[in-house]
Design a protein around this motif. Sequence first.
Motif, PDB file in Angstrom:
ATOM      1  N   ARG A 242     -24.517 -18.311  -1.207  1.00 14.32           N
ATOM      2  CA  ARG A 242     -23.804 -17.294  -0.427  1.00 14.32           C
ATOM      3  C   ARG A 242     -23.784 -15.959  -1.165  1.00 14.32           C
ATOM      4  O   ARG A 242     -24.017 -14.901  -0.569  1.00 14.32           O
ATOM      5  CB  ARG A 242     -22.375 -17.747  -0.153  1.00 14.32           C
ATOM      6  N   GLN A 243     -23.539 -15.995  -2.453  1.00  9.60           N
ATOM      7  CA  GLN A 243     -23.507 -14.763  -3.239  1.00  9.60           C
ATOM      8  C   GLN A 243     -24.864 -14.083  -3.230  1.00  9.60           C
ATOM      9  O   GLN A 243     -24.972 -12.865  -3.020  1.00  9.60           O
ATOM     10  CB  GLN A 243     -23.074 -15.070  -4.670  1.00  9.60           C
ATOM     11  N   VAL A 244     -25.931 -14.848  -3.434  1.00 10.22           N
ATOM     12  CA  VAL A 244     -27.272 -14.277  -3.475  1.00 10.22           C
ATOM     13  C   VAL A 244     -27.655 -13.714  -2.107  1.00 10.22           C
ATOM     14  O   VAL A 244     -28.244 -12.626  -2.004  1.00 10.22           O
ATOM     15  CB  VAL A 244     -28.293 -15.327  -3.945  1.00 10.22           C
ATOM     16  N   ALA A 245     -27.330 -14.429  -1.033  1.00 11.93           N
ATOM     17  CA  ALA A 245     -27.654 -13.936   0.312  1.00 11.93           C
ATOM     18  C   ALA A 245     -26.971 -12.596   0.578  1.00 11.93           C
ATOM     19  O   ALA A 245     -27.581 -11.670   1.137  1.00 11.93           O
ATOM     20  CB  ALA A 245     -27.232 -14.967   1.351  1.00 11.93           C
ATOM     21  N   ARG A 246     -25.709 -12.482   0.181  1.00 10.86           N
ATOM     22  CA  ARG A 246     -25.000 -11.208   0.385  1.00 10.86           C
ATOM     23  C   ARG A 246     -25.610 -10.103  -0.475  1.00 10.86           C
ATOM     24  O   ARG A 246     -25.735  -8.956  -0.034  1.00 10.86           O
ATOM     25  CB  ARG A 246     -23.514 -11.384   0.074  1.00 10.86           C
ATOM     26  N   GLU A 247     -25.991 -10.439  -1.714  1.00  6.11           N
ATOM     27  CA  GLU A 247     -26.610  -9.433  -2.577  1.00  6.11           C
ATOM     28  C   GLU A 247     -27.962  -8.976  -2.020  1.00  6.11           C
ATOM     29  O   GLU A 247     -28.293  -7.774  -2.085  1.00  6.11           O
ATOM     30  CB  GLU A 247     -26.789 -10.003  -3.989  1.00  6.11           C
ATOM     31  N   LEU A 248     -28.740  -9.903  -1.485  1.00  5.93           N
ATOM     32  CA  LEU A 248     -30.016  -9.521  -0.877  1.00  5.93           C
ATOM     33  C   LEU A 248     -29.784  -8.586   0.309  1.00  5.93           C
ATOM     34  O   LEU A 248     -30.467  -7.567   0.466  1.00  5.93           O
ATOM     35  CB  LEU A 248     -30.765 -10.768  -0.411  1.00  5.93           C
ATOM     36  N   ARG A 249     -28.831  -8.936   1.149  1.00  2.14           N
ATOM     37  CA  ARG A 249     -28.538  -8.092   2.316  1.00  2.14           C
ATOM     38  C   ARG A 249     -28.050  -6.716   1.890  1.00  2.14           C
ATOM     39  O   ARG A 249     -28.505  -5.684   2.407  1.00  2.14           O
ATOM     40  CB  ARG A 249     -27.488  -8.787   3.178  1.00  2.14           C
ATOM     41  N   ASP A 250     -27.136  -6.675   0.925  1.00  2.58           N
ATOM     42  CA  ASP A 250     -26.490  -5.416   0.574  1.00  2.58           C
ATOM     43  C   ASP A 250     -27.396  -4.491  -0.230  1.00  2.58           C
ATOM     44  O   ASP A 250     -27.219  -3.267  -0.184  1.00  2.58           O
ATOM     45  CB  ASP A 250     -25.208  -5.689  -0.210  1.00  2.58           C
ATOM     46  N   TYR A 317     -33.722 -16.217  -9.586  1.00  2.67           N
ATOM     47  CA  TYR A 317     -32.508 -15.398  -9.647  1.00  2.67           C
ATOM     48  C   TYR A 317     -31.278 -16.288  -9.551  1.00  2.67           C
ATOM     49  O   TYR A 317     -31.235 -17.213  -8.742  1.00  2.67           O
ATOM     50  CB  TYR A 317     -32.510 -14.381  -8.500  1.00  2.67           C
ATOM     51  N   ARG A 318     -30.303 -16.000 -10.389  1.00  2.93           N
ATOM     52  CA  ARG A 318     -29.043 -16.764 -10.460  1.00  2.93           C
ATOM     53  C   ARG A 318     -29.346 -18.259 -10.462  1.00  2.93           C
ATOM     54  O   ARG A 318     -28.923 -19.023  -9.589  1.00  2.93           O
ATOM     55  CB  ARG A 318     -28.106 -16.390  -9.313  1.00  2.93           C
ATOM     56  N   ALA A 337     -44.066 -16.178 -12.008  1.00  2.00           N
ATOM     57  CA  ALA A 337     -42.883 -15.751 -11.253  1.00  2.00           C
ATOM     58  C   ALA A 337     -42.059 -14.803 -12.111  1.00  2.00           C
ATOM     59  O   ALA A 337     -42.043 -14.912 -13.339  1.00  2.00           O
ATOM     60  CB  ALA A 337     -42.040 -16.950 -10.830  1.00  2.00           C
ATOM     61  N   VAL A 338     -41.353 -13.903 -11.457  1.00  2.00           N
ATOM     62  CA  VAL A 338     -40.484 -12.936 -12.138  1.00  2.00           C
ATOM     63  C   VAL A 338     -39.089 -13.543 -12.254  1.00  2.00           C
ATOM     64  O   VAL A 338     -38.561 -14.099 -11.287  1.00  2.00           O
ATOM     65  CB  VAL A 338     -40.430 -11.617 -11.350  1.00  2.00           C
ATOM     66  N   TRP A 339     -38.498 -13.444 -13.435  1.00  2.00           N
ATOM     67  CA  TRP A 339     -37.135 -13.914 -13.632  1.00  2.00           C
ATOM     68  C   TRP A 339     -36.215 -12.695 -13.659  1.00  2.00           C
ATOM     69  O   TRP A 339     -36.239 -11.897 -14.590  1.00  2.00           O
ATOM     70  CB  TRP A 339     -37.026 -14.694 -14.932  1.00  2.00           C
ATOM     71  N   ILE A 340     -35.391 -12.545 -12.640  1.00  2.00           N
ATOM     72  CA  ILE A 340     -34.448 -11.427 -12.549  1.00  2.00           C
ATOM     73  C   ILE A 340     -33.150 -11.885 -13.208  1.00  2.00           C
ATOM     74  O   ILE A 340     -32.373 -12.649 -12.635  1.00  2.00           O
ATOM     75  CB  ILE A 340     -34.208 -11.024 -11.080  1.00  2.00           C
ATOM     76  N   ARG A 341     -32.893 -11.405 -14.393  1.00  2.00           N
ATOM     77  CA  ARG A 341     -31.717 -11.825 -15.147  1.00  2.00           C
ATOM     78  C   ARG A 341     -30.494 -10.963 -14.852  1.00  2.00           C
ATOM     79  O   ARG A 341     -29.366 -11.432 -14.960  1.00  2.00           O
ATOM     80  CB  ARG A 341     -32.026 -11.802 -16.648  1.00  2.00           C
ATOM     81  N   ASP A 342     -30.705  -9.708 -14.521  1.00  2.00           N
ATOM     82  CA  ASP A 342     -29.615  -8.765 -14.320  1.00  2.00           C
ATOM     83  C   ASP A 342     -29.517  -8.414 -12.836  1.00  2.00           C
ATOM     84  O   ASP A 342     -30.496  -7.948 -12.238  1.00  2.00           O
ATOM     85  CB  ASP A 342     -29.880  -7.495 -15.135  1.00  2.00           C
ATOM     86  N   PRO A 343     -28.346  -8.611 -12.213  1.00  2.00           N
ATOM     87  CA  PRO A 343     -28.210  -8.245 -10.799  1.00  2.00           C
ATOM     88  C   PRO A 343     -28.550  -6.783 -10.517  1.00  2.00           C
ATOM     89  O   PRO A 343     -28.984  -6.452  -9.403  1.00  2.00           O
ATOM     90  CB  PRO A 343     -26.732  -8.525 -10.507  1.00  2.00           C
ATOM     91  N   ALA A 344     -28.401  -5.909 -11.514  1.00  2.00           N
ATOM     92  CA  ALA A 344     -28.731  -4.497 -11.311  1.00  2.00           C
ATOM     93  C   ALA A 344     -30.223  -4.293 -11.080  1.00  2.00           C
ATOM     94  O   ALA A 344     -30.644  -3.254 -10.550  1.00  2.00           O
ATOM     95  CB  ALA A 344     -28.269  -3.674 -12.515  1.00  2.00           C
ATOM     96  N   ASP A 345     -31.034  -5.271 -11.479  1.00  2.00           N
ATOM     97  CA  ASP A 345     -32.484  -5.154 -11.310  1.00  2.00           C
ATOM     98  C   ASP A 345     -32.988  -5.783 -10.017  1.00  2.00           C
ATOM     99  O   ASP A 345     -34.196  -5.776  -9.749  1.00  2.00           O
ATOM    100  CB  ASP A 345     -33.199  -5.837 -12.488  1.00  2.00           C
ATOM    101  N   LEU A 350     -37.347  -6.666  -6.263  1.00  2.00           N
ATOM    102  CA  LEU A 350     -37.784  -7.093  -4.937  1.00  2.00           C
ATOM    103  C   LEU A 350     -38.719  -6.065  -4.309  1.00  2.00           C
ATOM    104  O   LEU A 350     -39.736  -6.431  -3.694  1.00  2.00           O
ATOM    105  CB  LEU A 350     -36.576  -7.321  -4.033  1.00  2.00           C
ATOM    106  N   CYS A 351     -38.417  -4.778  -4.446  1.00  2.00           N
ATOM    107  CA  CYS A 351     -39.297  -3.740  -3.901  1.00  2.00           C
ATOM    108  C   CYS A 351     -40.677  -3.808  -4.542  1.00  2.00           C
ATOM    109  O   CYS A 351     -41.707  -3.669  -3.861  1.00  2.00           O
ATOM    110  CB  CYS A 351     -38.679  -2.356  -4.123  1.00  2.00           C
TER     111      CYS A 351
END
Length: 460
Positions: A242-250, A317-318, A337-345, A350-351
Motif C-alpha cells: 500500500r505504501q509503495v502504491a501510494r508513493e508511485l501514484r504521488d 524497492y522497499r 535490476a536497479v535497487w532504489i534504496r532511498d525513497p527520494a530517488d 522510474l523516469c
Amino acid sequence: MAIPGRTLPRSAPTGLLPVPRAVAPASGRVAIVSASVGAGHDGAAAELERRLVADGFAVDRYDLLDLLPAGFGRAVRDGYHRMLVAAPWAYQRIYAGTERAGGSGPLARALLRAAEDRVLRALRPDVGAVVSTYPGASRVLGELRRAGRLAVPVVTYLTDFSVHPLWVADGVDVHLAAHAVPAAQARAAGARDVRVCGPVTDPRFRPGGPDDRARARERFGLPAHAPLALLVAGSWGVGPVRQVARELRDCGAAVPVVVCGRNQVLARQLRADGIEYVYGWVDDMPGLMQAADVLVQNAGGLTSLEAFAAGLPVASYRCIPGHGPANAAALDEAGAAVWIRDPADLKSALCALVDGPLGLRQRAAGLALFARSPGDGPAAEIARVHRPGPPPPPPGPGPRRRPRARRLALTTAAACAVWGCAVGTGVATTYGGPALLHTLGHDLDPARLAPAFGEEGHHS
C-alpha cells in the motif's frame, strides 16, 4: 500441489561427477523435488519439467512438505505463517542468523533426517537423476547421496539470484545457477561443481511489440498512453504494498498497476486508497508485463526473471526482510535490476527506466540472461548428468505402515515444535527453531513481517 510418485502429463559425491561431452539420450526418468512455499520453487520446477518432457524424459514431481512425516509439512507451513504475522522482526533475524551459521539448526536437521526414508521410498527405482528447487530438499537429497543411499546424481537448481548457505548441501553433485553472480556465491558457500545455465521461465514471457502492448492495455482496461509501473509482491501480495502504491501514484513518474495475488484484503484496501488499477490473481501475467513500462518488486524472485524474459526493466524497492535485500543486491551487482534504496530517488529512477538510457540498458541486460542456446540450459545440464536407471520392478505389496502409536507421537511432536516456533519465538530463536522454519520456508514471502498484519497472500 504435486502428488508424490505421480508422473505429471504436462506439455557422485560433490565435485567428483565428470562432465560428459554430449547430452544424454532423450530417454529415462528424472525426479524433481520442490516445496509449496511461495510460488517460485514450484514455478521453476514446472518449467524444468516442461523442458525435460520435451526432451523425452519422464518426470515425477514431488512436494517436500508432502513427504515430511506425520503431516508435519502442513504444520510447519502454518506455524511459520503464524510466526511471520505475529513477530515481524523475526524473519530478518532468522535469515541473518542462519547465514552467519552457514546452515540450519539442530531441530531442522532432525526433521529433514526424518524425511530421508520417505523421500527415498517415493523415488521410482528407474530414476536417473533427482533435481531440487528448494533448499530443504537439497539437504535431504544431499545427505542421501553422501551416505550412499541414493545412487544417482543430485542436481540443485538455484531459484534465487542470491544464494543463502542453506542452498549448498554436502553430497549434491551439481549446482545450477542463472548467472555468474549466484554461481560465485554458491562457490563461496562451499559448492564445488557450479554451472551457469541461465534462468528458467515460462516461454510465454517474451518481449512484445507496439501492437502487443496496445492489445494488452485494451484487454486489461489500462490507459493507452500513460507510463505504467507494474507493482508485484509475490503470490501472497505481501510487504509494504500500500505504501509503495501510494508513493508511485504521488511521485507522478508512472501510473501504478498493482497485482495482489490471492490477497483480497490488500486489493480492497488499495481500492479504498484510490489506486485505480488493482488486480487479484492474474493468469495472463505475460500480457500484463507487455502492457507495462517497468516492474517494481520487493523480493527478487521468479517474477523478476519473468520480467527479464519479457524485456521489462526491473526496480527493487522497499524489499521484504531476509532474501529481499539479498536478492536486490545480487541483481544490482549483476546489472540486471536497479535497487532504489532511498525513497527520494524513486521518481528519477522510474523516469530513467521508463524513458531513459537506463531502461534500455536494463532491458538488454535482462534479455541477455536468456541468450544461451537450449543445449546450454538447465534441462540440458540435467540431461548430461542423468544416468539411466534399471527398469521398474513388477508391482508388489506397498510399504509397511508405521504403527499408529508412532504416527500419533510424531504428529504430537510436530504440533508442539511448530507451536514453540510460532509462539515462543524468543526461546525458539535461541535454540534453533526459526532455523527450522527458515530451512523449510525461506521463500515464503516474509513481508507478512510488514507492519500491515493480516495482508496476505500475485502470481508466481
